[in-house]
Motif scaffolding. Structure first.
Motif, short mmCIF file in Angstrom:
data_model
loop_
_atom_site.label_atom_id
_atom_site.label_comp_id
_atom_site.label_asym_id
_atom_site.label_seq_id
_atom_site.Cartn_x
_atom_site.Cartn_y
_atom_site.Cartn_z
N ALA A 229 2.67 12.12 -8.33
CA ALA A 229 2.56 12.83 -9.68
C ALA A 229 1.61 12.01 -10.70
N ALA A 230 1.65 10.71 -10.43
CA ALA A 230 0.86 9.84 -11.43
C ALA A 230 -0.78 10.01 -11.05
N THR A 231 -1.12 10.24 -9.73
CA THR A 231 -2.21 10.35 -9.28
C THR A 231 -2.96 11.68 -9.46
N GLY A 261 -3.18 5.40 3.83
CA GLY A 261 -4.12 5.90 3.60
C GLY A 261 -4.21 7.37 2.64
N THR A 262 -2.98 7.31 1.81
CA THR A 262 -2.59 8.39 0.96
C THR A 262 -3.28 8.21 -0.48
N LEU A 263 -3.63 6.81 -0.67
CA LEU A 263 -3.99 6.31 -2.17
C LEU A 263 -5.21 7.19 -2.58
N LYS A 264 -5.37 7.72 -3.78
CA LYS A 264 -6.54 8.64 -4.32
C LYS A 264 -6.82 7.95 -5.73
N THR A 265 -6.08 6.99 -6.12
CA THR A 265 -6.54 6.31 -7.40
C THR A 265 -6.84 4.89 -6.89
N ARG A 266 -7.91 4.27 -7.29
CA ARG A 266 -8.12 2.67 -7.27
C ARG A 266 -7.28 2.09 -8.04
N VAL A 267 -6.54 0.98 -7.62
CA VAL A 267 -5.69 0.20 -8.37
C VAL A 267 -5.97 -1.19 -8.49
N TYR A 268 -6.08 -1.80 -9.80
CA TYR A 268 -5.85 -3.16 -9.95
C TYR A 268 -4.55 -3.48 -10.29
N ALA A 269 -3.66 -4.12 -9.62
CA ALA A 269 -2.39 -4.26 -10.00
C ALA A 269 -2.07 -5.51 -10.37
#
Length: 548
Positions: A229-231, A261-269
């Protein structure tokens, strides 16, 4: 209106020798491209292969290179590098999209009604969380558990103020947490009490942990839904990368999506600063991630927030002369954690709101840099909201990045002067003064504290017109900045703030193909219209992830 998209099934005769290379995935033609690259600031077309930009220039120069590609005719629309939101609470945002919505509840009655109505939609025993309420909308009086107790007898309620630095618990939630009139005060936090000494239900900063400790954790499926939802929410707003101020649990959720392989937003965590030794060991074992998920960054806190009267100031609040806020963590702990993390080569970013908090944090950063020696550390102050004039030049002198959220200026500007008076507001959200002093600004939203909509943030930085329209020329107008300065803060500087300026934040040969198409040229429309600009396409790694 959708773009004209043409799929070329065969190489046109103009391809020539280009047919020998791998087929291009996507070509964007006839656009007005603000590249963010000082050496090549404007272009018309981009060619993408895989997840990288392989050519950028005029449409006529790109056409012969297209090969077998999908061609998008942008019809003159405005294209910018993918927006980088340098401060979000990513998973929290996903959860709150489906929670009770209190952000615009403008009376205590409406606040209570919405909670009561939401309680009817969830099973008995389910916690009611989220909310993002703003008591300033009804005059500034804090809510009380009595407002919602009769409406929620079977539901624990734990709804937060929009800044996340205080929340209201109903009586059932307080009972589950064991909070009574006999509960001792918490260092770095406040239990609000009535005239009889009983808790009102409002807990601030570290005192909030009393309820968080009994709040049932979400399961993996709920976390995955929140991430999705967030993405989707951020993609629709042109955000392609986020700096997530999170926890080890939320890092694991993002890592799971990356592995699948489902991440669609790049994240600096980011993970908590106090856990720097654990992060040091994790980085030593596994590295710092990749272009989709990077870590090695720690988030800490000095103080609370202005709206909760927990930001740490030198002088008392104008509306509460006996109070000047407080530190959430001691100066000694902050010194120890920051020094250890920095010596381990980790990236340190720390929340500071009040002028006393910002001064002390700059002092710590200066001492640590001197003791640990020169390196490319890029310390960040998250928010840097209220500064003494003499501290503004120190950002550039120390190489400290000001990670700021411009929407807060037009929100807090409605009421901040009541809290800190007409003098201190002159260096509140001091965007132009920081730039004039040579500091680096990286912009974000602090979602869900504020909307994760960069065009609204750019509007706020450029106009500083408060949400109540009481300041048409801008609140503290000398701190307004230009559209291009705001764009840089949302793109190139966002990449710099995560040590990724060599592969994103600009539209440039070899860089990641992250870009946003808008329906309006932000550099040409009037400042007052910027907030109405709409995203018509978002591309991450060469893949279209949003198109209405």
């Amino acid at each position: 209106m959708r773009f004209l998209i043409v799929v070329l099934l065969a190489c046109v005769s103009a391809c020539g020798a280009e047919s020998e290379r791998e087929p291009a995935g996507l070509a964007l033609l006839n656009a007005t491209i603000w590249t963010g690259d000082p050496d090549n600031p404007i272009a018309e077309a981009i060619l993408i292969e895989g997840d990288r930009i392989v050519a950028i220039g005029s449409s006529s120069s790109i056409r012969p290179q297209i090969g077998q590609a999908r061609v998008i005719d942008a019809t003159g629309r405005f294209v910018v590098p993918g927006f980088i939101d340098s401060h979000v609470h990513f998973l929290d945002g996903g959860f709150k999209l489906s929670s009770v919505q209190l952000r615009d509840a403008d009376t205590p009655e409406e606040f209570a009604r919405r909670i009561g109505e939401f309680a009817k939609t969830v099973p008995a025993g389910a916690w009611i969380t989220g909310g993002d309420w703003d008591h300033q909308l009804w005059g500034g009086e804090l809510p009380h558990r009595a407002m919602v107790d009769e409406l929620t007898p079977a539901h624990p309620v734990w709804v937060n103020r929009l800044d996340g630095h205080m929340a209201l618990a109903n009586s059932l939630a307080l009972e589950l947490a064991g909070v009574t009139r006999d509960t001792a005060d918490v260092a770095g936090g406040t239990i609000e009490r009535d005239g009889n000494g009983d808790p009102t239900g409002v807990l601030k900063d570290n005192a909030m942990d009393l309820v968080f400790d009994v709040l049932p954790p979400p399961d993996d499926a709920a976390y995955d839904r929140a991430l999705e939802a967030a993405t989707s929410h951020l993609a629709a707003r042109g955000v392609t990368s986020v700096h997530h101020m999170g926890s080890w649990d939320t890092l694991a959720v993002v890592q799971r999506a990356r592995d699948h392989g489902t991440l669609k937003t790049r994240v600096y965590a980011a993970v908590p600063l106090a856990d720097w030794e654990r992060l040091r060991d994790e980085v030593a074992k596994h590295g710092r991630g990749d272009a989709w998920l990077r870590y090695g960054v720690l988030k800490g806190f000095v103080d609370g927030s202005l709206g909760s009267h927990t930001a740490a100031f030198h002088a008392p609040f104008d509306d509460k002369p006996s109070d000047r806020g407080f530190f959430i963590n001691t100066e000694e702990d902050l010194q120890t954690w920051i020094s250890g993390a920095d010596a381990a080569g980790l990236h340190v970013v720390v929340h500071a709101i009040g002028d006393r908090a910002n001064e002390k944090l700059l002092d710590i950063f200066e001492r640590v840099a001197r003791e640990n020696g020169a390196r490319d550390r890029r310390f960040r102050i998250e928010h840097a909201q209220h500064l003494r004039p003499e501290d503004i030049p120190r950002f550039a002198e120390l190489g400290v990045i000001a990670s700021m959220q411009p929407y807060h200026a037009i929100d807090d500007g409605r009421w901040a002067e009541r809290y800190i008076g007409p003098i201190r507001i002159q260096t509140t959200y001091a965007f132009q003064s920081l730039l004039d002093a040579g500091a680096t600004l990286a912009f974000g939203s602090d979602w869900t504290v504020a909307p994760a909509t960069p065009v609204e943030g750019i509007y706020a930085a450029v106009t500083r017109r408060t949400l109540d329209d009481a300041n048409p020329e801008g609140w503290v107008p000398n701190e307004k900045i230009s559209v291009e300065e705001a764009l840089v803060a949302y793109t190139r500087n966002g990449a710099y703030a995560s040590h990724e300026e060599h592969e994103k934040g600009m539209l440039k040969l070899g860089y990641l193909a992250d870009l946003v198409v808008l329906d309006s040229d932000l550099t040409r429309i009037s400042p007052e219209e910027i907030g109405n600009a709409e995203v018509v396409m978002t591309i991450v790694g060469g893949e279209i992830v949003y198109q209405p």
